[in-house]
Motif scaffolding. Structure first.
Motif, PDB file in Angstrom:
ATOM      1  N   SER A  42     -10.702   3.133  -2.541  1.00 12.14           N
ATOM      2  CA  SER A  42      -9.915   4.223  -1.981  1.00 12.14           C
ATOM      3  C   SER A  42     -10.093   4.237  -0.467  1.00 12.14           C
ATOM      4  O   SER A  42     -10.795   3.399   0.094  1.00 12.14           O
ATOM      5  CB  SER A  42     -10.339   5.556  -2.608  1.00 12.14           C
ATOM      6  OG  SER A  42     -10.027   5.571  -3.988  1.00 12.14           O
ATOM      7  N   ARG A  43      -9.495   5.221   0.201  1.00 15.60           N
ATOM      8  CA  ARG A  43      -9.356   5.156   1.659  1.00 15.60           C
ATOM      9  C   ARG A  43     -10.640   5.379   2.439  1.00 15.60           C
ATOM     10  O   ARG A  43     -10.817   4.818   3.523  1.00 15.60           O
ATOM     11  CB  ARG A  43      -8.321   6.187   2.121  1.00 15.60           C
ATOM     12  CG  ARG A  43      -6.906   5.899   1.654  1.00 15.60           C
ATOM     13  CD  ARG A  43      -5.943   6.911   2.225  1.00 15.60           C
ATOM     14  NE  ARG A  43      -6.231   8.267   1.745  1.00 15.60           N
ATOM     15  CZ  ARG A  43      -5.678   9.362   2.250  1.00 15.60           C
ATOM     16  NH1 ARG A  43      -4.845   9.272   3.266  1.00 15.60           N
ATOM     17  NH2 ARG A  43      -5.966  10.547   1.744  1.00 15.60           N
ATOM     18  N   ALA A  67       0.835  -1.212   0.000  1.00 15.40           N
ATOM     19  CA  ALA A  67       0.000   0.000   0.000  1.00 15.40           C
ATOM     20  C   ALA A  67       0.865   1.256   0.000  1.00 15.40           C
ATOM     21  O   ALA A  67       0.560   2.233  -0.686  1.00 15.40           O
ATOM     22  CB  ALA A  67      -0.933  -0.013   1.203  1.00 15.40           C
ATOM     23  N   VAL A 106      -5.844  -0.434  -6.103  1.00 11.64           N
ATOM     24  CA  VAL A 106      -5.938   0.994  -5.832  1.00 11.64           C
ATOM     25  C   VAL A 106      -6.532   1.694  -7.053  1.00 11.64           C
ATOM     26  O   VAL A 106      -6.277   1.310  -8.189  1.00 11.64           O
ATOM     27  CB  VAL A 106      -4.557   1.580  -5.476  1.00 11.64           C
ATOM     28  CG1 VAL A 106      -3.613   1.542  -6.659  1.00 11.64           C
ATOM     29  CG2 VAL A 106      -4.681   2.982  -4.918  1.00 11.64           C
ATOM     30  N   ASP A 131     -10.955   9.277  -1.964  1.00 14.72           N
ATOM     31  CA  ASP A 131      -9.652   9.335  -1.298  1.00 14.72           C
ATOM     32  C   ASP A 131      -9.494  10.499  -0.322  1.00 14.72           C
ATOM     33  O   ASP A 131      -8.413  10.723   0.193  1.00 14.72           O
ATOM     34  CB  ASP A 131      -8.521   9.394  -2.345  1.00 14.72           C
ATOM     35  CG  ASP A 131      -7.205   8.872  -1.798  1.00 14.72           C
ATOM     36  OD1 ASP A 131      -7.210   7.750  -1.243  1.00 14.72           O
ATOM     37  OD2 ASP A 131      -6.187   9.570  -1.905  1.00 14.72           O
ATOM     38  N   SER A 186      -1.620  -0.995  -3.928  1.00 17.25           N
ATOM     39  CA  SER A 186      -2.872  -1.587  -3.465  1.00 17.25           C
ATOM     40  C   SER A 186      -3.543  -0.651  -2.478  1.00 17.25           C
ATOM     41  O   SER A 186      -2.935   0.320  -2.014  1.00 17.25           O
ATOM     42  CB  SER A 186      -2.619  -2.951  -2.800  1.00 17.25           C
ATOM     43  OG  SER A 186      -1.970  -2.767  -1.545  1.00 17.25           O
ATOM     44  N   GLN A 187      -4.790  -0.957  -2.168  1.00 17.44           N
ATOM     45  CA  GLN A 187      -5.520  -0.242  -1.132  1.00 17.44           C
ATOM     46  C   GLN A 187      -5.855  -1.238  -0.034  1.00 17.44           C
ATOM     47  O   GLN A 187      -6.568  -2.223  -0.276  1.00 17.44           O
ATOM     48  CB  GLN A 187      -6.806   0.378  -1.678  1.00 17.44           C
ATOM     49  CG  GLN A 187      -7.682   1.030  -0.624  1.00 17.44           C
ATOM     50  CD  GLN A 187      -6.977   2.187   0.063  1.00 17.44           C
ATOM     51  OE1 GLN A 187      -6.474   3.090  -0.581  1.00 17.44           O
ATOM     52  NE2 GLN A 187      -6.941   2.145   1.390  1.00 17.44           N
TER      53      GLN A 187
END
Length: 251
Positions: A214-215, A44, A59, A183, A49-50
């Motif tokens: 995403s995050r 990550a 990602v 994100d 990657s996420q």
């Protein structure tokens, strides 16, 4: 297997399966869960990657800067824009999100459409100026440059007074299990608020966002009417979404 070899293996597995389940892969490789978690952190951190609970997902390339995103999937976004424009009924009030796909929607609206468009995107508002029968309401606030949208307390306060028929939502990730993601935390919160101010929400998602994450969570897929995408009907995520009962409109 050396750490560098494991990294290449993980990248290949992510490309093949579209996800990594940490416990299963740790068992397959004969390494500890701690070693697998360390490998996933490094993957990550390298932007490959996420991380999600229990493993990792691809990602999203849609976290690039605005200018770069404007060059990605241009034709696909135009098709999505045209499909989304057909959902807008004459006389309706529509919230149009920011971002490059939302801009494609604005550009696809017919010249004789009579409607009210509410947006927190200066670029989207500007693209609507030439349409004589579109009434434009601009939500002000601090401009988040990544997506060219306003956010923050002032924008949220203004959005709270809106009642719309339709919200066309842009995200950077659509995944059957992880839902809709973006994100930036403030942008995710603004998108949730705009969705609550609308009777119906449809998601705009070009194919590079399908199966990616995403995050920050925006909404669960159960909270939207459906997804508009150019991804192929046999795409694994599209198949998964439809299998779970979610509407997917092909552009």
């Amino acid at each position: 297997m050396l750490a560098a070899e494991r990294r290449d293996f993980l990248v290949a597995r992510l490309e093949r399966d579209g996800k990594i389940v940490a416990k299963d892969l740790a068992r397959e490789l004969g390494i500890s869960d701690d070693s697998m978690r360390r490998d996933l952190r490094e993957l990550a951190a390298a932007g490959l990657s996420q991380r999600v609970y229990g493993g990792a997902l691809p990602v999203s390339p849609a976290i690039a800067d605005y200018a770069t995103r404007g060059t990605i999937s241009v034709d696909a976004k135009a098709r999505i824009g045209r499909a989304a424009a057909e959902l807008i009924r004459p006389g309706s009030t529509v919230i149009l999100d920011g971002g490059t796909t939302a801009l494609a929607v604005a550009r696809a609206l017919p010249g004789d459409l009579r409607a009210t468009i509410v947006t927190h995107s200066p670029t989207v508002a500007s693209a609507l100026i030439h349409l004589p029968d579109i009434e434009i309401f601009m939500i002000g606030g601090r401009v988040f440059k990544h997506s060219a949208v306003t956010s923050g307390a002032a924008a949220a306060e203004a959005a709270a007074g809106v009642n719309a028929d339709l919200f066309l939502l842009g995200v950077t990730g659509v995944h059957a299990e992880s839902g809709l993601t973006t994100d930036d935390a403030d942008e995710a919160a603004m998108k949730r608020l705009l969705s609550r101010r609308s009777a119906e929400t449809w998601v705009l998602a070009s194919s590079e966002k399908i199966g990616a994450a995403s995050r920050f969570a925006v909404l669960a897929l159960s909270e939207v009417a459906g997804v508009i995408t150019d991804a192929a009907d046999d795409d694994p995520t599209v198949t998964d979404l439809r299998g779970r009962g979610h509407e997917v409109l092909s552009a």
